[in-house]
Design a protein around this motif. Structure first.
Motif, PDB file in Angstrom:
ATOM      1  N   ASN B 344      40.147 -12.947   6.465  1.00 55.91           N
ATOM      2  CA  ASN B 344      38.973 -13.835   6.494  1.00 55.91           C
ATOM      3  C   ASN B 344      39.073 -14.898   7.585  1.00 55.91           C
ATOM      4  O   ASN B 344      38.650 -16.031   7.404  1.00 55.91           O
ATOM      5  CB  ASN B 344      38.723 -14.474   5.120  1.00 55.91           C
ATOM      6  CG  ASN B 344      38.304 -13.445   4.087  1.00 55.91           C
ATOM      7  OD1 ASN B 344      37.907 -12.333   4.432  1.00 55.91           O
ATOM      8  ND2 ASN B 344      38.395 -13.796   2.820  1.00 55.91           N
ATOM      9  N   SER B 364      37.858  -7.655  12.187  1.00 52.25           N
ATOM     10  CA  SER B 364      37.868  -8.599  11.068  1.00 52.25           C
ATOM     11  C   SER B 364      38.530  -7.955   9.853  1.00 52.25           C
ATOM     12  O   SER B 364      38.234  -6.821   9.502  1.00 52.25           O
ATOM     13  CB  SER B 364      36.441  -9.002  10.705  1.00 52.25           C
ATOM     14  OG  SER B 364      35.822  -9.683  11.785  1.00 52.25           O
ATOM     15  N   VAL B 366      38.604  -8.446   6.154  1.00 48.63           N
ATOM     16  CA  VAL B 366      37.832  -9.229   5.198  1.00 48.63           C
ATOM     17  C   VAL B 366      38.141  -8.810   3.770  1.00 48.63           C
ATOM     18  O   VAL B 366      38.324  -7.628   3.474  1.00 48.63           O
ATOM     19  CB  VAL B 366      36.315  -9.060   5.457  1.00 48.63           C
ATOM     20  CG1 VAL B 366      35.495  -9.935   4.522  1.00 48.63           C
ATOM     21  CG2 VAL B 366      35.996  -9.372   6.914  1.00 48.63           C
ATOM     22  N   THR B 424      29.901 -10.843   1.826  1.00 50.81           N
ATOM     23  CA  THR B 424      31.043 -10.776   2.750  1.00 50.81           C
ATOM     24  C   THR B 424      30.629 -10.410   4.171  1.00 50.81           C
ATOM     25  O   THR B 424      31.410 -10.616   5.096  1.00 50.81           O
ATOM     26  CB  THR B 424      32.122  -9.771   2.280  1.00 50.81           C
ATOM     27  OG1 THR B 424      31.581  -8.453   2.315  1.00 50.81           O
ATOM     28  CG2 THR B 424      32.619 -10.103   0.883  1.00 50.81           C
ATOM     29  N   THR B 428      30.961 -14.480   5.722  1.00 46.77           N
ATOM     30  CA  THR B 428      32.314 -13.925   5.659  1.00 46.77           C
ATOM     31  C   THR B 428      33.386 -14.995   5.539  1.00 46.77           C
ATOM     32  O   THR B 428      34.322 -14.867   4.757  1.00 46.77           O
ATOM     33  CB  THR B 428      32.582 -13.104   6.931  1.00 46.77           C
ATOM     34  OG1 THR B 428      31.464 -12.259   7.190  1.00 46.77           O
ATOM     35  CG2 THR B 428      33.851 -12.279   6.817  1.00 46.77           C
ATOM     36  N   TYR B 429      33.239 -16.031   6.339  1.00 47.65           N
ATOM     37  CA  TYR B 429      34.346 -16.969   6.522  1.00 47.65           C
ATOM     38  C   TYR B 429      34.199 -18.251   5.728  1.00 47.65           C
ATOM     39  O   TYR B 429      35.007 -19.171   5.878  1.00 47.65           O
ATOM     40  CB  TYR B 429      34.495 -17.294   8.019  1.00 47.65           C
ATOM     41  CG  TYR B 429      34.590 -16.040   8.870  1.00 47.65           C
ATOM     42  CD1 TYR B 429      33.538 -15.660   9.707  1.00 47.65           C
ATOM     43  CD2 TYR B 429      35.706 -15.213   8.800  1.00 47.65           C
ATOM     44  CE1 TYR B 429      33.606 -14.498  10.465  1.00 47.65           C
ATOM     45  CE2 TYR B 429      35.784 -14.051   9.556  1.00 47.65           C
ATOM     46  CZ  TYR B 429      34.737 -13.706  10.379  1.00 47.65           C
ATOM     47  OH  TYR B 429      34.804 -12.565  11.120  1.00 47.65           O
ATOM     48  N   GLN B 431      33.581 -18.111   2.246  1.00 50.97           N
ATOM     49  CA  GLN B 431      33.674 -17.751   0.834  1.00 50.97           C
ATOM     50  C   GLN B 431      34.587 -18.738   0.119  1.00 50.97           C
ATOM     51  O   GLN B 431      35.519 -19.270   0.716  1.00 50.97           O
ATOM     52  CB  GLN B 431      34.276 -16.350   0.682  1.00 50.97           C
ATOM     53  CG  GLN B 431      33.503 -15.218   1.334  1.00 50.97           C
ATOM     54  CD  GLN B 431      34.199 -13.905   1.070  1.00 50.97           C
ATOM     55  OE1 GLN B 431      34.248 -13.442  -0.058  1.00 50.97           O
ATOM     56  NE2 GLN B 431      34.759 -13.309   2.115  1.00 50.97           N
TER      57      GLN B 431
END
Lengths: 164, 466, 628
Positions: B344, B364, B366, B424, B428-429, B431
């Motif tokens: 992440n 990425s 994730v 997500t 994404t980043y 959360q």
């Protein structure tokens, strides 16, 4: 008062918290409660002071039908010191989102020094009620929109009155 | 009783008479005696899907249409029950809007036309110089750099390799390479940027156009407040749809992808020029697969809007699954064999979507921080069962965020449930469950304003005006 | 958290910058846009992907001091009452928790070796984004006389030469005005120039601030109502909105302010500008490399007197061993490590005795003239609710007292109107809430030691909290040669590098300004009909001093405003200054020392906007220098 002889301990806890803090039970624990801080607080006190907590709940439950001033007197003046102090810890938990252990409150009183405390959680801090009693919001946690500070805040009753 | 009508199809006087007996919100004054009457912003329709949340999930639901508003059943003090009602609303919305037209079922294969894909992309509404966008059916704008590509006129232009940017500078200076608030682009396992679209439905479009909110100048002249039309059911299946906005995340179909598991579209990946980071204008044809889908719907009882979000089922494992080692063989945005990949974390800057695959092999890695709840998983299984045999069985609802106390006098966000929500592919980043910092649809959108700083009713669309 | 990009292969950079705070970030961005290759060394942590960790740390800390969201942890273990021992940290820094009686001269608690007689009470960060991460947002310009204190007011040093070493800046307001504009756009400042043209501040007719002003708070409105039209010592009291690096409209893709009332220590939604924004823009150029957790340890000087490289140490854990070392080189070098760490690094750089007194220090002035805005805090209850704890921490101030003939005798000050109730003053709402629940009186609001419950409790808290407010007086400290940064001879950090040693005192000039501030506070509270609760400090409070007020010796407490200034002052010649107007070292042609350390005087505005303006000016000088 919502508490009856068959109330759950959680409900008793909420009702006694409402009595002591002066904030409506439905504000402390709304019917739809995504944050559910009441459960987090209940679990926390249960972990910290299991025996005294049970005593405190028992005092309230046994006297739930009495007038508020009577119940408050029973808890805050007539009970054992441990129960009296724990009641204060519970109040401060709701108001500030921090745990002021009963023993630390007693020490602080004796020494005239600020009591130690620990923040219960980020959620607890952001749900602190002292800020709402100021008709504001916790510093670092605003649900409001740009420019609100130039206008009068909602009334105190808007905050503490709960859902009618 | 009002029925749906198109003014162009009726004599002017007759259409005005019909209007007089309709309750149509925000009817512009220009309808009186104006030869070219603009359409009603939020017309009455008779196709509202009023399926209650306690019915069995059966194939008939596939043609039951798009809900105008959530349908809820008691007990109303049970948050789990209400969450189910809102999750049903989300699924019916997903099914309805992914159909080619109202009342039809979503089509089985990839490249199927959907209702929402015909909506207006925000860059076709917020035009350079604040130019007026033309009518709802005006042709989509094809950037110059794309026009030499064969078939360009009929391909959708997917121009955002990021979801940020509005404000005071035009697109060539803002880099469209990012998720909300500059947190970073999403790079798939082939090193390609995930691309995004933001689309508005016709009532939302009409509100913007008829109130001239598509330009900074128009926003300055507007007296406010900004209040988009709210969907509502007034009786039977009659009501209005209200404003709906969709954010879609698309992944380039490439090696390792099975396009049969995605809703796909042939598109033009357009990169607008940017000064910093330096991005040259470019356009190329791509085949895209849908990996993430947000829908926000303004409703009469939820003026904070209802926020639904879906993902393709192969996107990512949960962080718990990673810890336990119970991983599938393949994910869209997670390499199960990489044990040292930072999780992440956005890619290193600069972010230039012309450089694909992303330099130095970055992809990425994730995970989903907050797992889906058991009731949502169960509901997903039920809908996926009736969607079997179509690409739509490969999508799942993450959750629906809705206001538990819409009328709160002290919390303009209406105390949302769940408190946090992230897709997500789209957040994404950010959360997590840290107040104010972690993704929550309503908490963030509550701060949305137009270019003047006026609250813009939970949408960032207006801040993109030029 | 990312530690930045991997160690680059040796390559000649155009510019090496030590420090990724506001000055370093702004210079790096401009250089990167001009196509120059830049290497940044940052002693502390790099840029996080989001605010989750910062906010989590902030929310769960009891002592919500300015440093509380950031690393290294203020307490070890976190949540305990034990201050992290600075000797265990590879990149330690001072925190406000280190200023108490028992801590400020305790090497196991305080990062700086404070020799006194008074504690230097401001703190700074060593992380990507720097100290400006926890600025309030105040973006005031200096007034023209701020740049010419020596000549305007004939100020001369005291007979010993240790105090009142005022010097004119080698720049005038007019010289800096275009750079103020650029800084206001780089940061994104909200203001209306119509209210900002006072005491000689002027704007070109076509200039507009980037965004419209932030609305005044109810506290501001109450103060304005009471003081408008009033005068004190012949000077008018005028409340003005404060220009702020805080969005009132969408800007740079960031949200508008939601009044989280948390600017210090952190804006949860980044409506307030912080240098990570410019750092990210610098990284976007593709020309800038940021090495975090990289501590510059010596500046190397060659035989030609030019800087030939910078040695550094790297680490993985803040209290682990050094994990790497190296030397980086560039055509030019910029030290942007703030006003304590930049002189510290220079003083540590002995070059085997060739620069025994440190780099950039031939005239012995490096580290001298350390200044702050010592802050006088006064707090009161308004007669009617003013509803503090709402909006940005401050939205208006009184700027009309910042200049005048009196500056020949005593320090000037500006007044910051606080929106945060008694949070700073008394640790509220915690203190007052505990008072009324636990029957105490630490707030002074519960003299009867009542322990309340129910509606009595609600009303007591509401009545008191809603009327609380405070005023902060930022006093212009005189530049005093005796106030200085040196190297500790006894204390080192975990890398074995000597920690900074501080000598600090308040001159009579400064104390007289403080006295005037107190009298002004008293007068304003009277005008408002407010009841003052400002507490006299304890006799053993290290940050207490006595000053005569109308014949009465009075003990006052000063706080640090977080404004660390003066330790590598700029000037017109090599004898009397450390750097020139471009912030270039007189001693080493390819070395620049940038930031508030360059200020010859602390002036009367919060320093950040001026730091940004001179940084942008230096960036242009560097670009021109490299092109020549």
């Amino acid at each position: 008062m919502n508490t009856t002889a068959s109330s759950t301990p959680l409900q008793t806890f909420v009702d006694l918290s409402a009595l002591l803090t002066g904030i409506a039970a439905s504000a402390l624990a709304p019917p739809l409660d995504p944050k559910d801080i009441k459960q987090a607080y209940f679990d926390y006190v249960q972990r910290e002071q299991p025996d005294t907590f049970n005593q405190l709940l028992a005092v309230y439950a046994a006297n739930a039908q009495q007038p508020p001033a009577t119940i408050a007197d029973l808890i805050l003046t007539q009970s054992d010191p441990a129960v009296r102090l724990l009641a204060r810890s519970v109040m401060l938990m709701w108001l500030l989102g921090s745990w002021y252990a009963p023993g630390d409150l007693q020490k602080a009183n004796a020494a005239g020094q600020p009591p130690d405390s620990v923040v219960i959680s980020a959620e607890a801090y952001t749900q602190g009620w002292a800020w709402n009693l100021a008709q504001a919001h916790p510093m670092g946690y605003s649900d409001l929109q740009f420019g609100y500070w130039a206008n009068q805040p909602p009334t105190l009753d808007d905050f503490i009155g709960g859902e009618q | 009783m009002c029925t749906r009508f198109t003014p162009a199809a009726l004599p002017l006087l007759l259409s005005m008479a019909m209007l007089a007996s309709c309750s149509s919100p925000a009817t512009p004054p220009s309808l009186r005696g104006d030869a070219a009457a603009p359409p009603p912003i939020d017309p009455v329709i008779a196709t509202c899907n009023i399926t209650p949340p306690d019915v069995a999930i059966a194939p008939a639901l596939l043609t039951s249409g798009t809900p105008c508003a959530p349908q809820l059943v008691p007990p109303f003090d049970d948050i789990v029950n209400l969450q189910h009602g809102f999750d049903m609303f989300s699924w019916l919305t997903f099914v309805g809007l992914n159909a080619p037209r109202e009342g039809a079922a979503p089509l089985p294969g990839s490249n199927a036309p959907t209702q929402w894909q015909a909506w207006r992309e925000v860059s076709d509404v917020m035009l350079p110089g604040g130019a007026a966008p033309g009518g709802w059916n005006a042709p989509r704008v094809t950037p110059e750099a794309c026009r030499l590509i064969p078939g360009a006129a009929s391909l959708r232009v997917v121009r955002r390799a990021e979801l940020n940017k509005g404000g005071t500078v035009p697109a060539e200076v803002t880099s469209e390479v990012n998720q909300p608030f500059d947190s970073g682009p999403l790079i798939d396992l082939n090193g390609n940027y995930v691309r995004y679209e933001i689309l508005v439905n016709e009532p939302m479009f009409q509100f913007i156009v008829q109130n001239r909110l598509y330009s900074k100048q128009g926003q300055q002249a507007f007296n406010g407040p900004v209040a988009f039309p709210a969907g509502n059911v007034t009786g039977g299946s009659t009501g209005t749809m209200g404003a709906v906005m969709v954010k879609a995340a698309w992944k380039v179909m490439g090696p390792g992808d099975d396009p049969g598991r995605f809703h796909t579209v042939d598109a033009l990946a357009y990169n607008p020029p940017s000064r910093n980071p330096k991005v040259a204008e470019s356009c190329r044809k791509v085949s895209l697969g849908l990996v993430g889908w947000h829908a926000a719907h303004k409703n009469v009882n939820e003026p904070q809007w209802n926020w639904s979000t879906f993902e393709q089922v192969d996107n990512v494992p949960t962080s718990a699954q990673v810890k336990a080692g119970t991983l599938k063989a393949h994910y869209n945005f997670h390499d199960p064999s990489c044990k040292s990949c930072a999780v992440n974390q956005p890619p290193p800057r600069p972010w230039n979507p012309n450089l694909q695959p992303f330099p130095n092999g970055f992809t990425s890695q994730v995970t989903r921080v907050t797992p889906l709840t058991a009731p949502t998983v169960a509901l997903n299984s039920s809908f996926q069962a009736i969607l079997r045999g179509t690409v739509w069985q490969n999508y799942e609802l993450v959750s629906t965020q809705w206001p538990t106390n819409a009328k709160s006098k002290t919390d303009p966000t209406g105390v949302p449930a769940p408190t946090f929500l992230a897709n997500t592919t789209l957040e994404t980043y950010t959360q997590g469950t840290v107040p104010q910092a972690s993704s929550s649809c309503m908490a963030c959108h509550n701060n949305a304003t137009d270019t003047t700083g006026r609250p813009s009713d939970f949408t960032f669309v207006l801040e993109r005006a030029q | 958290m990312s530690t930045g990009t991997p160690v680059p292969t040796p390559a000649e950079y155009d510019v090496v910058i030590v420090g990724a705070g506001v000055s370093g970030a702004m210079i790096a961005k401009q250089l990167g846009l001009a196509g120059k290759k830049v290497l940044m060394l940052e002693a502390g942590a790099g840029l996080p992907p989001n605010n989750n960790e910062f906010m989590q740390r902030f929310y769960t800390t009891v002592a919500k001091v300015p440093e509380s969201p950031y690393t290294p942890e203020v307490f070890t273990p976190p949540g305990s009452g034990t201050l992290t021992n600075p000797g265990t940290l590879n990149a330690g820094r001072p925190t406000t928790m280190m200023l108490s009686q028992g801590a400020w001269q305790n090497p196991a608690m305080a990062y700086m070796d404070q020799q006194g007689p008074l504690p230097f009470s401001s703190t700074y960060e060593r992380i990507a984004g720097g100290t400006m991460r926890h600025w309030l947002g105040t973006s005031l310009r200096n007034v023209p006389n701020d740049f010419r204190m020596a000549s305007a007011y004939g100020l001369k040093p005291d007979p010993q030469g240790n105090q009142n070493n005022f010097a004119d800046w080698p720049l005038s307001y007019a010289d800096l005005e275009p750079w103020y504009e650029k800084a206001e756009f780089e940061i994104g400042v909200s203001a209306d120039k119509a209210t900002q043209a006072y005491l000689g501040i002027s704007f070109p007719p076509t200039y507009q601030y980037p965004m419209k002003p932030i609305p005044a708070s109810l506290v501001d409105q109450a103060v304005t109502e009471a003081v408008s039209g009033q005068r004190i010592d012949g000077l008018p009291l005028v409340v003005t909105e404060t220009p702020a690096g805080r969005n009132s409209q969408p800007f740079q893709g960031r949200r508008v302010c939601a009044g989280n009332t948390n600017c210090i220590p952190i804006c949860p939604i980044q409506a307030k500008y912080d240098p990570s924004i410019t750092l990210n823009a610098a990284l976007n150029t593709g020309q800038v490399t940021l090495m975090a957790q990289t501590v510059a340890s010596e500046i190397l000087v060659g035989d030609d007197g030019r800087v030939s490289g910078i040695k550094y140490l790297r680490y993985d854990d803040i209290n682990g061993p050094a994990t790497g070392q190296g030397t980086c080189t560039g055509k030019r070098y910029v030290l942007a490590a703030h006003a304590v760490e930049t002189p510290r690094l220079c003083l540590m750089s002995k070059n085997n005795g060739e620069t025994a007194n440190g780099v950039a220090n031939k005239n012995g002035l490096l580290g001298k003239y350390l200044m702050d805005h010592p802050l006088y805090l006064a707090w009161a209850l308004a007669p009617n609710p003013v509803y503090g704890y709402r909006g940005p921490l401050a939205t208006s101030g009184i700027e009309s007292l910042r200049d005048g003939d009196f500056r020949a005798q005593r320090a000037a000050f500006r007044i910051e109107i606080g929106n945060e109730g008694w949070n700073f003053s008394a640790g509220d709402p915690w203190t007052t809430t505990v008072d009324f629940v636990n029957g105490m009186n630490l707030s002074q609001l519960n003299p009867s030691l009542s322990a309340l419950w129910g509606s009595d409790l609600v009303n007591a808290l509401n009545r008191n909290l809603s009327r609380q407010f405070r005023l902060g007086f930022l006093v212009e400290q005189s530049p005093d040669a005796g106030n200085c940064v040196e190297l500790s001879t006894t204390q080192v950090d975990h890398l074995g590098l000597p920690r900074p040693q501080i000598r600090y005192d308040l001159s009579p000039y400064t104390r007289a300004g403080f006295a005037a501030a107190k009298k002004t506070a008293d007068a304003i509270f009277d005008m408002m009909g407010a009841t003052q609760y400002t507490q006299e400090p304890e006799a053993n409070d290290p940050a207490a001093f006595e000053v005569d007020i109308d014949g009465t010796p009075t003990r006052l407490k000063y706080y640090g405003a977080g404004h660390i200034v003066g330790t590598h002052r700029m000037g017109r010649d090599a004898a009397s200054s450390v750097v020139n107007a471009d912030q270039r070292s007189w001693d080493h042609q390819n070395l620049f020392l940038v930031g508030s350390g360059s200020f010859p005087t602390v002036a009367t505005a919060n320093p950040t906007l001026t730091i940004a303006a001179v940084a942008l000016r230096t960036a242009q000088a560097l670009i021109d220098d490299l092109a020549a």
